[in-house]
Design an enzyme around this catalytic site. Structure first.
Site, PDB file in Angstrom:
ATOM      1  N   ASP A 283       4.735   3.664  -6.637  1.00 41.06           N
ATOM      2  CA  ASP A 283       5.712   2.734  -6.077  1.00 41.06           C
ATOM      3  C   ASP A 283       7.046   3.437  -5.788  1.00 41.06           C
ATOM      4  O   ASP A 283       7.511   4.260  -6.594  1.00 41.06           O
ATOM      5  CB  ASP A 283       5.923   1.626  -7.126  1.00 41.06           C
TER       6      ASP A 283
ATOM      7  N   ASP B 288       3.744  -6.502   0.698  1.00 36.45           N
ATOM      8  CA  ASP B 288       5.162  -6.694   1.027  1.00 36.45           C
ATOM      9  C   ASP B 288       5.364  -7.078   2.492  1.00 36.45           C
ATOM     10  O   ASP B 288       6.496  -7.314   2.909  1.00 36.45           O
ATOM     11  CB  ASP B 288       5.956  -5.403   0.780  1.00 36.45           C
TER      12      ASP B 288
ATOM     13  N   GLU C 115       4.605   5.589  -2.090  1.00 39.41           N
ATOM     14  CA  GLU C 115       5.318   4.706  -1.166  1.00 39.41           C
ATOM     15  C   GLU C 115       6.669   5.349  -0.873  1.00 39.41           C
ATOM     16  O   GLU C 115       7.457   5.584  -1.782  1.00 39.41           O
ATOM     17  CB  GLU C 115       5.518   3.336  -1.816  1.00 39.41           C
TER      18      GLU C 115
END
Ligand code: GLC
Length: 544
Positions: free
Chosen positions: A203, A320, A245
């Site tokens: 993340d 998201d 990410e």
């Protein structure tokens, strides 16, 4: 099944992202669970995916739906137990489906033992696990803002200091400058590797090397140094797939992240294409129409830019982002063909495709009354813009188009109550269109979006040109045609996409007239023109 003992096995793999909270409930609690994923493994095996990325299932107060972890080595009771996780890993392995865990290493939950200790006193051994600065109450060290709104600094009276958080105040940033923090993280990752997981998604990994005194969040000076150490201490000891990410990644950085020597990660999620439909300088809520020519140029740039020196991740959806069929396709009359076109466009390229749960059904966005949104980011935006005097209708239009809850509505399994997701009350309202859009109907229908994805995945497994072929963009200046060629060892693919609801006059180039059609979203071809959202992939043998 892929041979996952081979280095780089993941280059031929296809991943599927599960948002566990919304996938399958087996207890009637209204939230999905690990046993629910086990129940649906046959479905995923039929689809043909090799890796399951699970959004975080670790112990968490769920302020940000699990992206606030309070114990990296425990499963949140809402999802089950460590035993359930071991059972899922084992059941997955039997079907050639590996588990990829979502590690949130930039920050922890404020309920993590480390932070509860850290905030007790300045000389607590865990204090330096987080990023603290002196200041006076009501006078934060600087005016940095958090991604979810508000100041990036929160005052703790006991220690007379502020801690730094790039996201919610309940998500304090970890201090990667501290070698003890890094060691704790490596040991935790090695422990998960021992449990048999096959990959990790990292993340907001480009934000770990922050330097708040210099207003640096992403791409900090020590970022790649930290990543190389992380990789050497953990991932390189196994045969894993890793994806970071990285909202701040450009092509040059992506080459470092995904260097073929494996010194950092396998690949990153970069978002250049995803950011194309905001107003310039605005946030994602500031809607602008998609310039399709810009989209295809952007995708082409990444294809040619990383060929031979890195690896792409291919995605249009995740937890998201809004549903692509609603965002860039047509979720009305042309839902099925447009969903297939978007899939063709993506799955014809080089890189690792990621399918987000429900994408393979062409699931759509949802419009909810404000009281039914659950996402923290959406609710904060609503409050902030309301307070700033923005008209209600405009705020709601942004939420309908961009709220993260669009992607998080329950998976639509069948026509039973709540789409077969739960026998209880779902934590987030299901999309009422589950009666028309659901897995059971689509598995039974060979023309469905589901079977189209299944066939695209099978093609990647059959023809190495999908995996390793080079990439050439044809018709670069055409406003709505995305046509590209891939080539490898005497085989060539031509991927043809007519984007949008209009017809386009176009003929297949002469040297392709005898090529074989591998897949198409219309049952036939009409010479000289392409119909709305028409897409197909041709294969040609190129004997010298
Ligand atoms: C990432 C996640 C998102 C989360 C944020 C903070 O962007 O994908 O869901 O809210 O990081 O952890």
């Amino acid at each position: 099944m892929l041979d996952k003992t081979q280095k780089n096995w993941w280059q031929s793999a296809v991943a599927y992202q599960i948002y566990p909270k919304s996938f399958q409930d087996t207890t009637g609690s209204g939230t999905g669970d690990l046993q629910g994923i086990i129940r649906r493994l046959d479905y995923l095996q039929t689809l043909g995916v090799d890796v399951l990325w699970l959004s975080p299932v670790f112990a968490s107060p769920q302020v940000d739906n699990g992206y606030d972890i309070s114990d990296y080595q425990a499963i949140d009771p809402m999802y089950g137990s460590l035993e359930d996780m071991r059972a899922l890993i084992a059941a997955g392995k039997e079907r050639g489906v590996g588990i990829m865990l979502d590690l949130v290493l930039n920050h922890s939950s404020d309920q993590h033992r480390w932070f509860r200790e850290a905030r007790k006193s300045r000389d607590n051994p865990f204090h330096d696990y987080y990023v603290w600065r002196d200041g006076a109450e009501d006078r934060p060290p600087n005016d940095m803002r958090a991604c979810f709104g508000g100041s990036a600094w929160t005052w703790v009276p006991q220690v007379g200091q502020y801690y730094f958080h790039q996201f919610a105040p309940q998500q304090p940033d970890l201090n990667w400058e501290n070698p003890r923090v890094r060691r704790e993280i490596y040991d935790m990752i090695l422990w998960w590797m021992d449990q048999g997981v096959e990959g990790f998604r990292l993340d907001v990994i480009d934000q770990i090397a922050k330097e708040p005194d210099r207003f640096i969040t992403g791409n900090g000076p020590r970022l790649h140094e930290f990543l190389r150490e992380l990789s050497a201490e953990t991932f390189q000891k196994g045969c894993l797939v890793t994806v970071g990410e990285a909202w701040g990644a450009d092509l040059e950085r992506a080459k470092l992240y995904s260097a073929p020597d494996g010194s950092e990660l396998s690949m990153v999620f970069q978002f250049e294409h995803i950011n194309l439909d905001h107003q310039p300088g605005g946030e994602k809520w500031d809607l602008a129409p998609l310039d399709f020519k810009a989209l295809k140029k952007c995708l082409a740039k990444w294809q040619t830019g990383l060929h031979g020196c890195g690896w792409n991740s291919l995605f249009l959806n995740n937890h998201d982002l809004p549903r692509t069929v609603s965002r860039w396709g047509d979720d009305g009359a042309c839902r099925v063909v447009s969903a297939k076109l978007l899939a063709t466009m993506l799955h014809g390229m080089e890189g690792m495709p990621y399918i987000y749960q429900g994408e393979e059904l062409g699931m759509t966005n949802i419009s909810l009354p404000i009281g039914e949104y659950r996402d923290l980011e959406s609710l904060n935006m609503y409050e902030e813009r309301k307070a700033a005097g923005c008209p209600e209708a405009e705020i709601m239009a942004s939420l309908y188009a961009r709220s993260r809850d669009n992607a998080r509505t329950p998976m639509q399994w069948d026509t039973s109550a709540h789409g077969g997701f739960t026998e209880g009350t779902p934590w987030l309202t299901e999309n009422p269109n589950y009666r028309e859009i659901n897995a059971a109907d689509q598995v039974a229908d060979p023309d469905s979006v589901f079977h189209y994805y299944r066939r695209l995945i099978a093609l990647r497994k059959t023809y190495p040109v999908f995996v390793h072929g080079d990439f050439t963009l044809l018709e670069p200046d055409h406003p709505n045609l995305f046509v590209y060629r891939r080539r490898l060892d005497g085989q060539a693919l031509l991927v043809i996409c007519n984007y949008g609801g209009g017809e386009t006059a176009w003929s297949v180039p002469e040297d392709w007239t005898h090529a074989r059609c591998l897949i198409a979203n219309y049952p036939d071809q009409i010479p000289g023109r392409l119909r709305p959202w028409e897409a197909r992939i041709l294969l040609r043998e190129e004997k010298e």
